[in-house]
Each structure stands twice: as C-alpha cells, then as structure tokens.
Design a protein around this motif. Structure first.
Motif, PDB file in Angstrom:
ATOM      1  N   ILE A  31       0.619  -1.444   2.372  1.00  0.00           N
ATOM      2  CA  ILE A  31       1.061  -2.556   3.218  1.00  0.00           C
ATOM      3  C   ILE A  31       0.721  -2.323   4.687  1.00  0.00           C
ATOM      4  O   ILE A  31       0.503  -3.274   5.430  1.00  0.00           O
ATOM      5  CB  ILE A  31       2.583  -2.770   3.033  1.00  0.00           C
ATOM      6  CG1 ILE A  31       2.885  -3.133   1.582  1.00  0.00           C
ATOM      7  CG2 ILE A  31       3.111  -3.846   3.961  1.00  0.00           C
ATOM      8  CD1 ILE A  31       4.347  -3.132   1.243  1.00  0.00           C
ATOM      9  N   ALA A  34      -2.177  -4.120   6.451  1.00  0.00           N
ATOM     10  CA  ALA A  34      -2.220  -5.567   6.261  1.00  0.00           C
ATOM     11  C   ALA A  34      -2.266  -6.281   7.612  1.00  0.00           C
ATOM     12  O   ALA A  34      -1.635  -5.852   8.585  1.00  0.00           O
ATOM     13  CB  ALA A  34      -1.010  -6.024   5.461  1.00  0.00           C
ATOM     14  N   SER A 114      -6.313  -1.162  -0.117  1.00  0.00           N
ATOM     15  CA  SER A 114      -4.892  -1.457  -0.330  1.00  0.00           C
ATOM     16  C   SER A 114      -4.579  -1.621  -1.813  1.00  0.00           C
ATOM     17  O   SER A 114      -3.551  -1.160  -2.294  1.00  0.00           O
ATOM     18  CB  SER A 114      -4.497  -2.734   0.418  1.00  0.00           C
ATOM     19  OG  SER A 114      -4.598  -2.542   1.798  1.00  0.00           O
TER      20      SER A 114
END
Length: 163
Positions: A31, A34, A114
C-alpha cells in the motif's frame, strides 16, 4: 521479556503470531507506494520512514521465527540424526532460494510490484492459517520429548533431572 512470553504463550503460538504479523506487514508494504498515499505528503520522507519501520519490524520478527524454528529443531530431532537432518534442511533451503528468486523475478517482470507483495503476503497468511494446528502442537511435541518435572519451578531445578 522473551522467557516470560515463552512460558505464557508457548513456542507454537509465538511462531503463529509472528508469521501472521509478518504476512500482514508484507501486504501492508504494497500500500505504501500507492498514489493516493504518496499524494498526501509533499515529500517521500514519511512513506519512506514508514517503509523502513515496517522492514525493521519484519526483520525482528523473522529473527524471532528463526530462533524459534532452531529451538524446535534442536528439541525434536534426535542427537544421532542432527547432522544428517540439518544437512538435508540446509540443502532444501539452498535449493529453494534460487527457485523463489526466479519465481518472484518473473512476477516482478510481469505484474506491478504492489501485486507481488499482496500475493506473497497472502500466500504466507494462507499457509500459516492452513498449518496453524501443527504449529500449536509443537509445544506438546517438545514437552513429550523432554519431560520437565512439574515441580521444577526454575531452569536449574529442571536441568537436574535425567533426560
């Protein structure tokens, strides 16, 4: 802290919790890069500091896992078979490292990083949830192998018995 925690929870439960926390932290690492998170800050320092903190915690937990695993190994494997068993274990680890590097290298080349962290963390979490019963049985296995007298209140008294 460690001896108290070991007596309170048991080696198997500590391993289970450490594996679960590591897998969640690996998923959490996905995360951090992001866009929605990076746009919250003017510089990359905060996400970088969070990533460093997570990696530091993962490093500590992996160290605990390795120590716990070697403790289990030393308690379960008979002394006569210790050399052969550790040789086979080291051989398997040595073989699996490049296989893991090739597999994850392929994944990093073909999908976003990711997603690779999410896949790795999810596989780790799924594996530990599938084998959690076996991990919790470790304490019974160690206890059966090395029966410590119930009246032994400290390590010195326990070590006086013949094993």
């Amino acid at each position: 802290l460690s001896p108290w925690l070991l007596k309170k929870a048991g080696l198997g439960k500590i391993l289970k919790v450490c594996f679960i926390v590591v897998s969640i932290l690996v998923i959490l690492i996905s995360i951090i890069p992001a866009n929605f998170l990076l746009e919250l800050f003017t510089t990359n320092f905060v996400p970088y500091a969070v990533l460093l903190a997570i990696c530091f915690i993962v490093g500590i937990l992996i160290t605990w896992i390795n120590i716990a695993f070697m403790t289990i190994f030393n308690h379960i494997v008979p002394l006569e078979a210790m050399g052969r068993t550790s040789s086979v274990l080291n051989l398997l680890v040595t073989i699996l490292i490049p296989i893991g590097q090739i597999s994850f290298g392929f994944l990093y080349d073909n999908i976003a990083a990711s997603y690779v962290f999410i896949i790795g963390g999810s596989l780790m979490l799924l594996t530990i949830l599938l084998y959690q019963r076996r991990l919790l049985e470790v304490d019974k296995l160690i206890g059966e192998k090395h029966d410590v007298p119930k009246e032994a209140s400290n390590l010195e008294e326990a070590m006086e018995g013949d094993y």
